[in-house]
Design a protein around this motif. Sequence first.
Motif, mmCIF file in Angstrom:
data_model
loop_
_atom_site.group_PDB
_atom_site.id
_atom_site.type_symbol
_atom_site.label_atom_id
_atom_site.label_comp_id
_atom_site.label_asym_id
_atom_site.label_seq_id
_atom_site.Cartn_x
_atom_site.Cartn_y
_atom_site.Cartn_z
ATOM 1 N N VAL A 148 9.343 -2.860 -7.002
ATOM 2 C CA VAL A 148 8.719 -4.177 -6.904
ATOM 3 C C VAL A 148 7.443 -4.157 -7.738
ATOM 4 N N THR A 149 6.956 -5.339 -8.075
ATOM 5 C CA THR A 149 5.752 -5.453 -8.893
ATOM 6 C C THR A 149 4.516 -5.520 -8.014
ATOM 7 N N LEU A 150 3.558 -4.646 -8.290
ATOM 8 C CA LEU A 150 2.265 -4.669 -7.614
ATOM 9 C C LEU A 150 1.236 -5.228 -8.585
ATOM 10 N N ASN A 151 0.669 -6.383 -8.243
ATOM 11 C CA ASN A 151 -0.365 -6.999 -9.072
ATOM 12 C C ASN A 151 -1.731 -6.477 -8.652
ATOM 13 N N LEU A 152 -2.423 -5.842 -9.565
ATOM 14 C CA LEU A 152 -3.728 -5.261 -9.279
ATOM 15 C C LEU A 152 -4.827 -6.299 -9.436
ATOM 16 N N SER A 153 -5.948 -6.057 -8.776
ATOM 17 C CA SER A 153 -7.071 -6.996 -8.850
ATOM 18 C C SER A 153 -7.650 -7.070 -10.260
ATOM 19 N N GLN A 159 5.013 -1.317 -11.617
ATOM 20 C CA GLN A 159 6.234 -1.299 -10.819
ATOM 21 C C GLN A 159 6.195 -0.077 -9.908
ATOM 22 N N ILE A 160 6.381 -0.292 -8.603
ATOM 23 C CA ILE A 160 6.335 0.816 -7.648
ATOM 24 C C ILE A 160 7.565 0.762 -6.745
ATOM 25 N N PRO A 161 7.979 1.904 -6.197
ATOM 26 C CA PRO A 161 9.101 1.903 -5.256
ATOM 27 C C PRO A 161 8.725 1.162 -3.974
ATOM 28 N N ILE A 162 9.664 0.462 -3.393
ATOM 29 C CA ILE A 162 9.420 -0.215 -2.124
ATOM 30 C C ILE A 162 9.058 0.820 -1.060
ATOM 31 N N GLY A 163 7.959 0.568 -0.366
ATOM 32 C CA GLY A 163 7.514 1.468 0.692
ATOM 33 C C GLY A 163 6.510 2.506 0.258
ATOM 34 N N ALA A 164 6.256 2.626 -1.066
ATOM 35 C CA ALA A 164 5.284 3.611 -1.540
ATOM 36 C C ALA A 164 3.911 3.283 -0.984
ATOM 37 N N ARG A 165 3.237 4.272 -0.423
ATOM 38 C CA ARG A 165 1.949 4.018 0.213
ATOM 39 C C ARG A 165 0.775 4.307 -0.719
ATOM 40 N N PHE A 166 0.762 5.483 -1.345
ATOM 41 C CA PHE A 166 -0.320 5.839 -2.257
ATOM 42 C C PHE A 166 0.208 5.830 -3.684
ATOM 43 N N VAL A 167 -0.484 5.126 -4.561
ATOM 44 C CA VAL A 167 -0.002 4.912 -5.923
ATOM 45 C C VAL A 167 -1.104 5.247 -6.917
ATOM 46 N N GLY A 168 -0.751 6.029 -7.933
ATOM 47 C CA GLY A 168 -1.681 6.309 -9.016
ATOM 48 C C GLY A 168 -1.600 5.226 -10.075
ATOM 49 N N ILE A 169 -2.731 4.901 -10.677
ATOM 50 C CA ILE A 169 -2.770 3.865 -11.706
ATOM 51 C C ILE A 169 -2.630 4.528 -13.070
ATOM 52 N N PRO A 170 -1.534 4.273 -13.779
ATOM 53 C CA PRO A 170 -1.324 4.904 -15.090
ATOM 54 C C PRO A 170 -2.455 4.571 -16.058
ATOM 55 N N LEU A 181 -6.970 7.349 -11.072
ATOM 56 C CA LEU A 181 -7.434 6.604 -9.911
ATOM 57 C C LEU A 181 -6.248 6.191 -9.048
ATOM 58 N N MET A 182 -6.490 6.061 -7.747
ATOM 59 C CA MET A 182 -5.405 5.760 -6.815
ATOM 60 C C MET A 182 -5.768 4.597 -5.908
ATOM 61 N N ILE A 183 -4.741 3.954 -5.391
ATOM 62 C CA ILE A 183 -4.913 2.897 -4.402
ATOM 63 C C ILE A 183 -3.907 3.112 -3.279
ATOM 64 N N GLU A 184 -4.213 2.528 -2.134
ATOM 65 C CA GLU A 184 -3.267 2.521 -1.019
ATOM 66 C C GLU A 184 -2.639 1.136 -0.945
ATOM 67 N N VAL A 185 -1.325 1.083 -0.869
ATOM 68 C CA VAL A 185 -0.596 -0.189 -0.839
ATOM 69 C C VAL A 185 -0.291 -0.560 0.608
ATOM 70 N N TYR A 186 -0.574 -1.822 0.968
ATOM 71 C CA TYR A 186 -0.290 -2.318 2.313
ATOM 72 C C TYR A 186 1.004 -3.130 2.274
ATOM 73 N N PRO A 202 -9.143 -1.044 -2.368
ATOM 74 C CA PRO A 202 -9.897 -0.901 -3.620
ATOM 75 C C PRO A 202 -9.509 0.401 -4.313
ATOM 76 N N VAL A 203 -9.756 0.470 -5.606
ATOM 77 C CA VAL A 203 -9.458 1.686 -6.354
ATOM 78 C C VAL A 203 -10.307 2.826 -5.824
ATOM 79 N N THR A 204 -9.667 3.969 -5.568
ATOM 80 C CA THR A 204 -10.374 5.149 -5.087
ATOM 81 C C THR A 204 -10.897 5.927 -6.279
ATOM 82 N N GLU A 205 -12.222 5.971 -6.415
ATOM 83 C CA GLU A 205 -12.812 6.612 -7.584
ATOM 84 C C GLU A 205 -13.278 8.030 -7.308
ATOM 85 N N CYS A 206 -13.708 8.294 -6.078
ATOM 86 C CA CYS A 206 -14.273 9.603 -5.765
ATOM 87 C C CYS A 206 -13.517 10.231 -4.611
#
Length: 229
Positions: A148-153, A159-170, A181-186, A202-206
Motif C-alpha cells: 500500500v502507499t504511505l504518504n509522508l508528511s 510503498q510498504i507491505p500491509i501491516g508493516a510497523r517500522f519503516v525505513g525511509i529510502p 531515518l525511520m517512522i512507525e506506521v499506525y 514523526p521521523v525518528t532522527e536520534c
Amino acid sequence: MEEADILSDRIAIMAKGKLRCIGTSIRLKSRFGTGYVANISFLRNTQGQTHNVYGSTPLYNPDLELVKQFFKDRLDVEPKEEKKTFLTFTIPHNKEELLANFFAELQDREKEFGILDIQLGLTTLEEVFLNIAKLAELESSSTEENLVTLNLSSGSSIQIPIGARFVGIPGTESSEHPRGLMIEVYWGQDDTGTHCIAGHSPVTECLTDSESSTFAQRLTRCSCGIRHH
C-alpha cells in the motif's frame, strides 16, 4: 452481531474463505477481544445541573477530568468515547488483575466524582469479528506480499507491505544514521475490516545503539519489498 451474541450457543467466524474460530460468545470475546469496556455515567437534568442521587445538596459539573485522570494513573487508558454525560474506556486484558481494587476504589469515590452508574463488560462480538478479519488480512497480505502507499508528511510517498510497523525511509542514509531515518506506521480498519493506514509517527532522527538495533531487527522482519516514489 447482537442477535448472534444473544441467541447462539456457539459462534463460528470465517474470514478470507477460512474458518478462523468457533466457540461460545464469552470464549471468543476473551480470546479475540481487546479487553473490557467500562461505561461511567453522569446524570444531568434539563437545566444542565446534575441530579444528586446521594442527598439534598445539588451537585454541579461532575468532574470528568478527574475520572479520566483516575483511569490514566491506575490503568494507563484513555477514553474511547466521551460525552457530557458519560465516558467509555476500553481496558486491555493485561490489566485484569488490577480491576477488583480499581473498581472498588472508584465506587468508594462515586460522590467525589459525581458518578451515577458504573458498568463493566467484555468487548462486543463485532469487535471480535473485526480483530479476526484484521489477522486474516495480515496473513493474506504477508503471503501475497500486498503493498500500500504511505504518504509522508514531507510530501513524498513509499510503498510498504500491509501491516508493516517500522519503516525505513529510502535515501536518508548517512554517516550519522547508517540505517536511515525511520517512522512507525499506525494501522486501522475500514468498515469492511480491511487494513488501512491511519497515520505515522514523526521521523525518528536520534536513536541509541540498542534502539537502533531493535528498530533494524523489526524493520528486517516487516519492511521487505519497500519501494520509493
